[in-house]
Motif scaffolding. Structure first.
Motif, PDB file in Angstrom:
ATOM      1  N   ASP A  60      23.265 -28.444   5.667  1.00  0.00           N
ATOM      2  CA  ASP A  60      22.768 -28.812   4.346  1.00  0.00           C
ATOM      3  C   ASP A  60      21.619 -27.919   3.891  1.00  0.00           C
ATOM      4  OD1 ASP A  60      20.888 -29.711   6.134  1.00  0.00           O
ATOM      5  OD2 ASP A  60      20.498 -31.599   5.081  1.00  0.00           O
ATOM      6  N   GLU A  61      21.459 -26.752   4.527  1.00  0.00           N
ATOM      7  CA  GLU A  61      20.358 -25.853   4.192  1.00  0.00           C
ATOM      8  C   GLU A  61      20.798 -24.411   4.362  1.00  0.00           C
ATOM      9  OE1 GLU A  61      17.227 -26.788   6.985  1.00  0.00           O
ATOM     10  OE2 GLU A  61      18.538 -26.486   8.703  1.00  0.00           O
ATOM     11  N   THR A  62      20.110 -23.500   3.687  1.00  0.00           N
ATOM     12  CA  THR A  62      20.357 -22.076   3.893  1.00  0.00           C
ATOM     13  C   THR A  62      19.660 -21.651   5.183  1.00  0.00           C
ATOM     14  OG1 THR A  62      18.380 -21.341   2.709  1.00  0.00           O
ATOM     15  CG2 THR A  62      20.372 -21.735   1.392  1.00  0.00           C
ATOM     16  N   VAL A  63      20.008 -20.484   5.665  1.00  0.00           N
ATOM     17  CA  VAL A  63      19.385 -20.012   6.899  1.00  0.00           C
ATOM     18  C   VAL A  63      17.891 -19.763   6.686  1.00  0.00           C
ATOM     19  CG1 VAL A  63      19.942 -17.566   6.459  1.00  0.00           C
ATOM     20  CG2 VAL A  63      19.643 -18.380   8.819  1.00  0.00           C
ATOM     21  N   GLN A  64      17.522 -19.313   5.490  1.00  0.00           N
ATOM     22  CA  GLN A  64      16.097 -19.128   5.188  1.00  0.00           C
ATOM     23  C   GLN A  64      15.359 -20.469   5.181  1.00  0.00           C
ATOM     24  OE1 GLN A  64      18.585 -17.803   3.410  1.00  0.00           O
ATOM     25  NE2 GLN A  64      18.254 -15.590   3.237  1.00  0.00           N
ATOM     26  N   GLU A  65      15.988 -21.490   4.590  1.00  0.00           N
ATOM     27  CA  GLU A  65      15.374 -22.819   4.573  1.00  0.00           C
ATOM     28  C   GLU A  65      15.206 -23.373   5.981  1.00  0.00           C
ATOM     29  OE1 GLU A  65      17.006 -24.383   0.202  1.00  0.00           O
ATOM     30  OE2 GLU A  65      18.150 -24.787   2.040  1.00  0.00           O
ATOM     31  N   ALA A  66      16.173 -23.096   6.846  1.00  0.00           N
ATOM     32  CA  ALA A  66      16.078 -23.552   8.229  1.00  0.00           C
ATOM     33  C   ALA A  66      14.910 -22.885   8.948  1.00  0.00           C
ATOM     34  CB  ALA A  66      17.389 -23.272   8.973  1.00  0.00           C
ATOM     35  N   ALA A  67      14.748 -21.569   8.740  1.00  0.00           N
ATOM     36  CA  ALA A  67      13.655 -20.843   9.385  1.00  0.00           C
ATOM     37  C   ALA A  67      12.303 -21.345   8.891  1.00  0.00           C
ATOM     38  CB  ALA A  67      13.798 -19.340   9.122  1.00  0.00           C
ATOM     39  N   ILE A  68      12.190 -21.595   7.577  1.00  0.00           N
ATOM     40  CA  ILE A  68      10.947 -22.117   7.009  1.00  0.00           C
ATOM     41  C   ILE A  68      10.650 -23.498   7.569  1.00  0.00           C
ATOM     42  CG2 ILE A  68       9.892 -22.924   4.866  1.00  0.00           C
ATOM     43  CD1 ILE A  68      11.421 -20.637   3.446  1.00  0.00           C
ATOM     44  N   ARG A  69      11.678 -24.349   7.661  1.00  0.00           N
ATOM     45  CA  ARG A  69      11.501 -25.695   8.206  1.00  0.00           C
ATOM     46  C   ARG A  69      10.994 -25.647   9.640  1.00  0.00           C
ATOM     47  NH1 ARG A  69      14.879 -28.230  11.293  1.00  0.00           N
ATOM     48  NH2 ARG A  69      16.720 -27.038  10.647  1.00  0.00           N
ATOM     49  N   GLU A  70      11.578 -24.782  10.456  1.00  0.00           N
ATOM     50  CA  GLU A  70      11.157 -24.688  11.855  1.00  0.00           C
ATOM     51  C   GLU A  70       9.714 -24.211  11.965  1.00  0.00           C
ATOM     52  OE1 GLU A  70      12.638 -25.737  14.524  1.00  0.00           O
ATOM     53  OE2 GLU A  70      14.518 -26.299  13.543  1.00  0.00           O
ATOM     54  N   ALA A  71       9.305 -23.323  11.059  1.00  0.00           N
ATOM     55  CA  ALA A  71       7.920 -22.846  11.080  1.00  0.00           C
ATOM     56  C   ALA A  71       6.956 -23.995  10.823  1.00  0.00           C
ATOM     57  CB  ALA A  71       7.718 -21.740  10.048  1.00  0.00           C
ATOM     58  N   VAL A  72       7.323 -24.889   9.908  1.00  0.00           N
ATOM     59  CA  VAL A  72       6.478 -26.042   9.616  1.00  0.00           C
ATOM     60  C   VAL A  72       6.506 -27.035  10.769  1.00  0.00           C
ATOM     61  CG1 VAL A  72       6.170 -28.030   8.093  1.00  0.00           C
ATOM     62  CG2 VAL A  72       6.717 -25.792   7.129  1.00  0.00           C
ATOM     63  N   GLU A  73       7.693 -27.365  11.258  1.00  0.00           N
ATOM     64  CA  GLU A  73       7.831 -28.393  12.292  1.00  0.00           C
ATOM     65  C   GLU A  73       7.169 -27.993  13.604  1.00  0.00           C
ATOM     66  OE1 GLU A  73      12.104 -30.299  10.786  1.00  0.00           O
ATOM     67  OE2 GLU A  73      11.980 -29.301  12.731  1.00  0.00           O
ATOM     68  N   GLU A  74       7.411 -26.751  14.046  1.00  0.00           N
ATOM     69  CA  GLU A  74       6.940 -26.341  15.373  1.00  0.00           C
ATOM     70  C   GLU A  74       5.574 -25.675  15.362  1.00  0.00           C
ATOM     71  OE1 GLU A  74      11.175 -25.787  17.730  1.00  0.00           O
ATOM     72  OE2 GLU A  74       9.907 -24.041  17.411  1.00  0.00           O
ATOM     73  N   ALA A  75       5.265 -24.942  14.296  1.00  0.00           N
ATOM     74  CA  ALA A  75       4.013 -24.177  14.278  1.00  0.00           C
ATOM     75  C   ALA A  75       3.040 -24.630  13.210  1.00  0.00           C
ATOM     76  CB  ALA A  75       4.313 -22.685  14.096  1.00  0.00           C
ATOM     77  N   GLY A  76       3.465 -25.467  12.287  1.00  0.00           N
ATOM     78  CA  GLY A  76       2.557 -25.957  11.266  1.00  0.00           C
ATOM     79  C   GLY A  76       2.052 -24.895  10.321  1.00  0.00           C
ATOM     80  N   VAL A  77       2.922 -23.944   9.941  1.00  0.00           N
ATOM     81  CA  VAL A  77       2.524 -22.891   9.006  1.00  0.00           C
ATOM     82  C   VAL A  77       3.518 -22.808   7.861  1.00  0.00           C
ATOM     83  CG1 VAL A  77       1.240 -21.509  10.663  1.00  0.00           C
ATOM     84  CG2 VAL A  77       3.703 -21.132  10.398  1.00  0.00           C
ATOM     85  N   MET A  88      16.484 -14.125  12.693  1.00  0.00           N
ATOM     86  CA  MET A  88      15.022 -14.146  12.738  1.00  0.00           C
ATOM     87  C   MET A  88      14.437 -13.479  11.494  1.00  0.00           C
ATOM     88  SD  MET A  88      14.112 -15.788  15.461  1.00  0.00           S
ATOM     89  CE  MET A  88      12.392 -15.315  15.725  1.00  0.00           C
ATOM     90  N   PHE A  89      13.384 -14.114  10.962  1.00  0.00           N
ATOM     91  CA  PHE A  89      12.756 -13.656   9.728  1.00  0.00           C
ATOM     92  C   PHE A  89      11.248 -13.486   9.926  1.00  0.00           C
ATOM     93  CE2 PHE A  89      16.486 -16.047   8.610  1.00  0.00           C
ATOM     94  CZ  PHE A  89      17.048 -15.392   7.519  1.00  0.00           C
ATOM     95  N   PRO A  90      10.643 -12.472   9.336  1.00  0.00           N
ATOM     96  CA  PRO A  90       9.180 -12.450   9.249  1.00  0.00           C
ATOM     97  C   PRO A  90       8.730 -13.489   8.228  1.00  0.00           C
ATOM     98  CG  PRO A  90      10.148 -10.270   8.851  1.00  0.00           C
ATOM     99  CD  PRO A  90      11.240 -11.273   8.741  1.00  0.00           C
ATOM    100  N   LEU A  91       7.617 -14.138   8.486  1.00  0.00           N
ATOM    101  CA  LEU A  91       7.053 -15.114   7.561  1.00  0.00           C
ATOM    102  C   LEU A  91       5.585 -14.808   7.375  1.00  0.00           C
ATOM    103  CD1 LEU A  91       7.741 -18.016   6.147  1.00  0.00           C
ATOM    104  CD2 LEU A  91       6.269 -18.870   7.971  1.00  0.00           C
TER     105      LEU A  91
END
Length: 231
Positions: free
Chosen positions: A68-85, A117-120
Motif C-alpha cells: 500500500d506504499e511506494t518504495v520511497q514511502e517505505a524507506a521514509i517510514r522506516e527512517a521514522v520508525e527505526e531512527a526517528g528522522v 536503498m536511498f540517501p535521506l
C-alpha cells in the motif's frame, strides 16, 4: 512518548521472484568543519546509524516494502520508525541482495531479500520515535561508518553514495530541475535537465552522487543513447 506507531506483521509484504522486497535509507547531513582562509566553510558528510538487539555493529534503517506504499514511502517510514528522522529522500542508490535467517517465510523460504536503498537528507531528528527502545542512533563520518557497519551489502550502498563528500546535494537538488533524458556517469544513472531561468539552455546532470554542468553539445544525441563520462 511518540504518537507514531511502527508497522508490524507481513500480511502486506511485497515479494519478487522469491525475494522479500526491502526499502531502506542512509540518513545523512552536512557538518561545517570550520572557516577556511577565504572565509568559506568546508562541509563534510555524516551518516546516521542505529544499533539493533540482534547483534553487534551498526546498521541503517530498513524494513519490508508493503503493497500500500511506494518504495520511497517505505524507506521514509522506516527512517521514522527505526531512527526517528525525517527529511528529503534522494534518488535510489541501487538494489542490494542479501540473505536473512530471521526473514524466512513460505514466500521466501531461504530468506532471500532485495533492498532498495536511498540517501535521506535529514531535516529533523525526533525526540521520540516508535522503536527508540530497540535502536540507539549515532552520527559518524563515512570512513567511521564503513568500519562500524555490520552488513557488507550496507557497506556497498554506503560506498556507492560516498560521492556526497564531493558535492553538496542539498544545494544541487533544490536548485536544479532534473528532468529529461538519462545519462550515465561511471556506474550511476542520472537525469539531465535545464538550470531554471537559464538563457543558454545549459544542461545539468543531477544525481545522489554529483551535480555536473554539461555544455549543450554534449546532450545533442538522441535521448535513448547514454552519455558516458569519466568521474
Amino acid at each position: 512518548m511518540s504518537d507514531l506507531v511502527a508497522r508490524t506483521g507481513r500480511h502486506q509484504q511485497r515479494y519478487e521472484a522469491g525475494h522479500r522486497l526491502v526499502a531502506g535509507c542512509i540518513p545523512f547531513k552536512y557538518r561545517n568543519t570550520g572557516a577556511n582562509s577565504d572565509g568559506t566553510y568546508e562541509k563534510v558528510v555524516e551518516v546516521l546509524m542505529i544499533s539493533t538487539t540482534s547483534g553487534p555493529g551498526l546498521v541503517f534503517p530498513k524494513g519490508g516494502w508493503e503493497n500500500d506504499e511506494t518504495v520511497q514511502e517505505a524507506a521514509i517510514r522506516e527512517a521514522v520508525e527505526e531512527a526517528g528522522v525525517q527529511g528529503d529522500i534522494m534518488d535510489c542508490l541501487g538494489h542490494y541482495f542479501f540473505k536473512s535467517k530471521t526473514l524466512q517465510d513460505e514466500l521466501s523460504p531461504e530468506g532471500l531479500c532485495k533492498a532498495a536503498m536511498f540517501p535521506l537528507l535529514v531535516k529533523e531528528e525526533l525526540e521520540f520515535w516508535p522503536e527508540q527502545n530497540n535502536h540507539r542512533r549515532s552520527w559518524h563520518s563515512i570512513p567511521e561508518a564503513i568500519e562500524l557497519c555490520r552488513h557488507q551489502w550496507m557497506k556497498a550502498a554506503l560506498e556507492e553514495g560516498a560521492g556526497w563528500n564531493d558535492h553538496d546535494m542539498e544545494e544541487a537538488c533544490c536548485y536544479f530541475l532534473c528532468v529529461g533524458p538519462a545519462m550515465q556517469v561511471g556506474k550511476r544513472d542520472v537525469m539531465l535537465g535545464l538550470r531554471p531561468g537559464s538563457e543558454d539552455g545549459q544542461a545539468i546532470g543531477c544525481g545522489p552522487r554529483l551535480a555536473v554542468e554539461i555544455g549543450p553539445k554534449a546532450v545533442a544525441r538522441p535521448a535513448q543513447e547514454s552519455i558516458h563520462l569519466e568521474w
